[in-house]
Design an enzyme around this catalytic site. Structure first.
Site, PDB file in Angstrom:
ATOM      1  N   HIS A  19      -2.626   6.613   4.277  1.00  0.00           N
ATOM      2  CA  HIS A  19      -1.295   6.725   4.252  1.00  0.00           C
ATOM      3  C   HIS A  19      -0.619   7.915   3.784  1.00  0.00           C
ATOM      4  CE1 HIS A  19      -1.469   2.737   5.905  1.00  0.00           C
ATOM      5  NE2 HIS A  19      -0.659   2.068   5.039  1.00  0.00           N
ATOM      6  N   CYS A  24       0.761  -1.216   0.031  1.00  0.00           N
ATOM      7  CA  CYS A  24      -0.020   0.059   0.046  1.00  0.00           C
ATOM      8  C   CYS A  24       0.829   1.469  -0.110  1.00  0.00           C
ATOM      9  CB  CYS A  24      -1.067  -0.037   1.260  1.00  0.00           C
ATOM     10  SG  CYS A  24      -0.206  -0.455   2.829  1.00  0.00           S
TER      11      CYS A  24
HETATM   12  N1  LIG Z   1      -5.019  -3.243   5.427  1.00  0.00           N
HETATM   13  C1  LIG Z   1      -4.558  -2.722   4.495  1.00  0.00           C
HETATM   14  O1  LIG Z   1      -4.628  -1.470   4.436  1.00  0.00           O
HETATM   15  C2  LIG Z   1      -3.907  -3.573   3.433  1.00  0.00           C
HETATM   16  C3  LIG Z   1      -3.456  -2.911   2.261  1.00  0.00           C
HETATM   17  C4  LIG Z   1      -2.990  -4.030   1.317  1.00  0.00           C
HETATM   18  C5  LIG Z   1      -2.857  -5.201   1.599  1.00  0.00           C
HETATM   19  N2  LIG Z   1      -3.476  -5.649   2.529  1.00  0.00           N
HETATM   20  C6  LIG Z   1      -3.333  -7.146   3.030  1.00  0.00           C
HETATM   21  O2  LIG Z   1      -4.555  -7.554   2.685  1.00  0.00           O
HETATM   22  C7  LIG Z   1      -4.811  -8.752   3.602  1.00  0.00           C
HETATM   23  C8  LIG Z   1      -5.989  -8.514   4.562  1.00  0.00           C
HETATM   24  O3  LIG Z   1      -5.663  -7.364   5.387  1.00  0.00           O
HETATM   25  P1  LIG Z   1      -6.701  -6.807   6.140  1.00  0.00           P
HETATM   26  O4  LIG Z   1      -5.936  -5.569   6.602  1.00  0.00           O
HETATM   27  O5  LIG Z   1      -8.119  -6.868   5.516  1.00  0.00           O
HETATM   28  O6  LIG Z   1      -6.728  -7.760   7.526  1.00  0.00           O
HETATM   29  P2  LIG Z   1      -7.870  -7.983   8.530  1.00  0.00           P
HETATM   30  O7  LIG Z   1      -8.733  -6.956   8.599  1.00  0.00           O
HETATM   31  O8  LIG Z   1      -7.294  -8.484   9.688  1.00  0.00           O
HETATM   32  O9  LIG Z   1      -8.793  -8.922   7.584  1.00  0.00           O
HETATM   33  C9  LIG Z   1      -8.472 -10.455   7.614  1.00  0.00           C
HETATM   34  C10 LIG Z   1      -9.476 -11.327   6.731  1.00  0.00           C
HETATM   35  O10 LIG Z   1      -8.994 -12.414   6.307  1.00  0.00           O
HETATM   36  C11 LIG Z   1      -9.841 -13.505   6.955  1.00  0.00           C
HETATM   37  N3  LIG Z   1      -9.129 -14.766   7.288  1.00  0.00           N
HETATM   38  C12 LIG Z   1      -8.282 -14.840   8.482  1.00  0.00           C
HETATM   39  N4  LIG Z   1      -7.881 -16.149   8.674  1.00  0.00           N
HETATM   40  C13 LIG Z   1      -8.647 -16.885   7.545  1.00  0.00           C
HETATM   41  C14 LIG Z   1      -8.705 -18.099   7.217  1.00  0.00           C
HETATM   42  N5  LIG Z   1      -8.082 -19.227   8.134  1.00  0.00           N
HETATM   43  N6  LIG Z   1      -9.719 -18.617   6.410  1.00  0.00           N
HETATM   44  C15 LIG Z   1     -10.431 -17.684   5.646  1.00  0.00           C
HETATM   45  N7  LIG Z   1     -10.276 -16.431   5.975  1.00  0.00           N
HETATM   46  C16 LIG Z   1      -9.295 -15.923   6.915  1.00  0.00           C
HETATM   47  C17 LIG Z   1     -10.675 -12.873   8.142  1.00  0.00           C
HETATM   48  O11 LIG Z   1     -11.829 -13.512   8.292  1.00  0.00           O
HETATM   49  P3  LIG Z   1     -12.426 -13.392   9.744  1.00  0.00           P
HETATM   50  O12 LIG Z   1     -13.371 -12.421   9.694  1.00  0.00           O
HETATM   51  O13 LIG Z   1     -13.346 -14.761   9.597  1.00  0.00           O
HETATM   52  O14 LIG Z   1     -11.185 -13.754  10.744  1.00  0.00           O
HETATM   53  C18 LIG Z   1     -10.941 -11.460   7.550  1.00  0.00           C
HETATM   54  O15 LIG Z   1     -11.845 -11.463   6.473  1.00  0.00           O
HETATM   55  C19 LIG Z   1      -3.353  -8.914   4.106  1.00  0.00           C
HETATM   56  O16 LIG Z   1      -2.602  -9.717   3.360  1.00  0.00           O
HETATM   57  C20 LIG Z   1      -2.720  -7.607   4.192  1.00  0.00           C
HETATM   58  O17 LIG Z   1      -1.303  -7.684   3.952  1.00  0.00           O
HETATM   59  C21 LIG Z   1      -3.831  -4.922   3.541  1.00  0.00           C
END
Ligand SMILES: NC(=O)c1ccc[n+]([C@@H]2O[C@H](COP(=O)([O-])OP(=O)(O)OC[C@H]3O[C@@H](n4cnc5c(N)ncnc54)[C@H](OP(=O)(O)O)[C@@H]3O)[C@@H](O)[C@H]2O)c1
Length: 334
Positions: free
Chosen positions: A243, A130
């Protein structure tokens, strides 16, 4: 690709997943059917898409039958396990994790910069980090005009970049401090409320963090510029969303504030907000929820030859994740 595809969002309940659903709706992406996948913890929950409630299903090995495009945002381990499986079944995966970004067979794409790389995909396309994506929205147009050699940069990264639990942590700590109660920590190693943490991602033997080195590695791949160098300090700040990055860039060709402004004012996906006399400059509070990134505080760098300083801010849940992924999907169905 079918121009009205069946789409799945993996990690639909997360900070990025929720934005994926909203962005598909906001951009009126033609979805035939939307499948929402998360962990067993979320089964029973429902999320709205175009006024309809869709039940969350548990992600499994057979989740991708009949799916044309899968937007993955459930972390690197889930991507490593399920993205190749989905791709094998004929689905195109757009992955938000870092799992495949540096894989030579996987295009790493910001559509405003290297949309043509999408054509070489073999089932998986990676979305960039990001902070890198937001920086390159301003840096790449300048590179096209003046050829960037290297940058020095510091980031000011919002807590939503760590996910939904980090948003709760900042909210909770602010409440605890205001009420005079002890502060509890679950996500970050230190209190994030009323503090800044010069620590994003894990530390490497060099002393830089993994996040800091993504700018150089991913920047080289996206800009097709193998000699690009970036020395970055990534900092987490108590901001909910969007950011910001302070960049000092050194170019091969002479650059002035006027020529840089002329280039940046025409750059796609970027707004020039640069009138310091009127106190106008980009701020995360106002770039949050916006599709476009903003650039300002443009000035000649006083310590670099052919150098320019600028400040760029953008919603990392959008341009750094959901928007960029949906833009890639739009390219696929063109
Ligand atoms: N946040 C950002 O700004 C951003 C930017 C670029 C990339 N990313 C990337 O995007 C990804 C997610 O980030 P996030 O910030 O959205 O994280 P988050 O809010 O913690 O969400 C994680 C998601 O993954 C799901 N998950 C976790 N364990 C799982 C499993 N075993 N099987 C199926 N689903 C599962 C969770 O489902 P439950 O609710 O059921 O636990 C939730 O929907 C990461 O790889 C991160 O590096 C994030």
């Amino acid at each position: 690709m079918n121009n009205k595809p069946n789409v799945a969002v993996v990690g639909a309940t997360g900070a990025v997943g929720v934005e994926m659903i909203r962005t598909l709706e906001r951009r009126n992406f033609h979805v035939a059917a939307l499948t929402l996948l998360a962990s067993a913890r979320s089964v029973g929950k429902k999320l709205k898409f175009r006024g309809e409630e869709i039940a969350i299903k548990e992600l499994g090995r057979d989740s991708f039958q009949g799916i044309d495009i899968a937007l993955f945002s459930a972390g690197g381990n889930i991507s490593k396990e399920f993205a190749p499986l989905a791709a094998k079944g004929g689905c195109v995966v757009i992955d938000n994790s870092s799992a495949f970004r540096m894989d030579e067979s996987v295009p790493l794409v910001i559509p405003e910069i290297n949309a043509t790389d999408i054509k070489s995909h073999t089932g998986i396309i990676a979305n960039p980090n990001c902070t890198t994506a937001i920086t390159l929205m301003a840096l790449y147009p300048l590179h096209q005009a003046f050829h960037v050699n290297r940058i020095f940069a510091s980031s000011y990264q919002a807590v939503s970049g760590t996910g939904a639990k980090a948003i709760e942590e900042l909210e909770r700590q602010v409440g605890q401090i205001v009420a005079g109660r002890p502060v509890t920590k679950e996500v970050y190693p230190h209190q994030i409320a009323f503090n800044v943490l010069p620590h994003v991602d894990s530390f490497l033997p060099s002393g830089y963090t993994k996040e800091e080195m993504k700018m150089e590695k991913e920047g080289r791949k996206i800009m097709h510029h193998p000699a690009f160098r970036a020395s970055v300090t990534c900092v987490r700040v108590p901001v909910y969303r969007a950011h910001s990055v302070a960049v000092n860039a050194e170019f091969a060709k002479p650059v002035t504030v006027e020529t840089a402004r002329a280039v940046l004012s025409k750059a796609p996906g970027l707004d020039l907000v640069d009138d310091p006399e009127k106190k106008e400059y980009p701020m995360p509070l106002y770039t949050a929820e916006k599709f476009n990134c903003q650039v300002g505080r443009i000035r000649q760098d006083c310590a670099l030859d052919n150098g320019l300083c600028f400040w760029v801010s953008g919603d990392q849940l959008l341009k750094g994740a959901a928007l960029n992924a949906v833009q890639i999907a739009e390219e696929l169905v063109k």
